[in-house]
Design a protein around this motif. Sequence first.
Motif, PDB file in Angstrom:
ATOM      1  N   TYR A  65       7.021  98.087 -75.894  1.00 24.10           N
ATOM      2  CA  TYR A  65       8.294  97.795 -75.229  1.00 24.10           C
ATOM      3  C   TYR A  65       8.392  96.303 -74.926  1.00 24.10           C
ATOM      4  O   TYR A  65       9.394  95.657 -75.235  1.00 24.10           O
ATOM      5  CB  TYR A  65       8.417  98.626 -73.950  1.00 24.10           C
ATOM      6  CG  TYR A  65       9.720  98.446 -73.239  1.00 24.10           C
ATOM      7  CD1 TYR A  65      10.833  99.197 -73.604  1.00 24.10           C
ATOM      8  CD2 TYR A  65       9.858  97.532 -72.203  1.00 24.10           C
ATOM      9  CE1 TYR A  65      12.045  99.043 -72.957  1.00 24.10           C
ATOM     10  CE2 TYR A  65      11.072  97.363 -71.559  1.00 24.10           C
ATOM     11  CZ  TYR A  65      12.147  98.115 -71.933  1.00 24.10           C
ATOM     12  OH  TYR A  65      13.348  97.949 -71.300  1.00 24.10           O
ATOM     13  N   ALA A 126      13.466 100.275 -76.652  1.00 26.56           N
ATOM     14  CA  ALA A 126      13.504  98.843 -76.384  1.00 26.56           C
ATOM     15  C   ALA A 126      14.591  98.167 -77.223  1.00 26.56           C
ATOM     16  O   ALA A 126      15.281  97.249 -76.753  1.00 26.56           O
ATOM     17  CB  ALA A 126      12.138  98.206 -76.658  1.00 26.56           C
ATOM     18  N   VAL A 129      17.820  98.764 -75.541  1.00 23.33           N
ATOM     19  CA  VAL A 129      17.927  97.921 -74.337  1.00 23.33           C
ATOM     20  C   VAL A 129      18.326  96.509 -74.726  1.00 23.33           C
ATOM     21  O   VAL A 129      19.215  95.905 -74.104  1.00 23.33           O
ATOM     22  CB  VAL A 129      16.603  97.934 -73.544  1.00 23.33           C
ATOM     23  CG1 VAL A 129      16.597  96.854 -72.472  1.00 23.33           C
ATOM     24  CG2 VAL A 129      16.368  99.299 -72.930  1.00 23.33           C
ATOM     25  N   SER A 133      21.845  94.685 -73.797  1.00 21.77           N
ATOM     26  CA  SER A 133      21.816  93.489 -72.956  1.00 21.77           C
ATOM     27  C   SER A 133      22.475  92.284 -73.629  1.00 21.77           C
ATOM     28  O   SER A 133      22.846  91.332 -72.959  1.00 21.77           O
ATOM     29  CB  SER A 133      20.383  93.144 -72.576  1.00 21.77           C
ATOM     30  OG  SER A 133      19.663  92.708 -73.713  1.00 21.77           O
TER      31      SER A 133
END
Length: 135
Positions: A65, A126, A129, A133
């Motif tokens: 991650y 990950a 994410v 983001s």
Amino acid sequence: MKKVNWIKITGTAALLHIVLAVLSFFEVVIYSYYINKGQNNAFYEAHATKTAPYISGIFGSVLIYFFVIQLTKRKRYSPFLIGIGLPLLYTLLDVLLLITASANWAEQLNAILISNLIKLAIGIIAAFVVKLSKK
């Protein structure tokens, strides 16, 4: 998107193997000095072969991650290529190392499969994410 630097990803997978081997070594040291003292070396070697896949699964997932986030944070690499490629390269290196070490596949197969599938899932998480983001 830039092309993915596969040499860097392979080096990261190799570094991950080294870090996890060191963590496994320290786990056996702590176990042998503080938890179950006075056993012979064969006992601790058996303990290491039983616990190594679990240490790899837990700490390897956290590190996968972290590495996926770090490798895709500043670059314009595809997070999904990194998120899938890093765990798959790690698994390939893992299989090659286990073949050269003449590992007992029947005894370790379930733990190895579960550990590497978790790493793949964490790599994909990950990537999501990172993708979320950057929006």
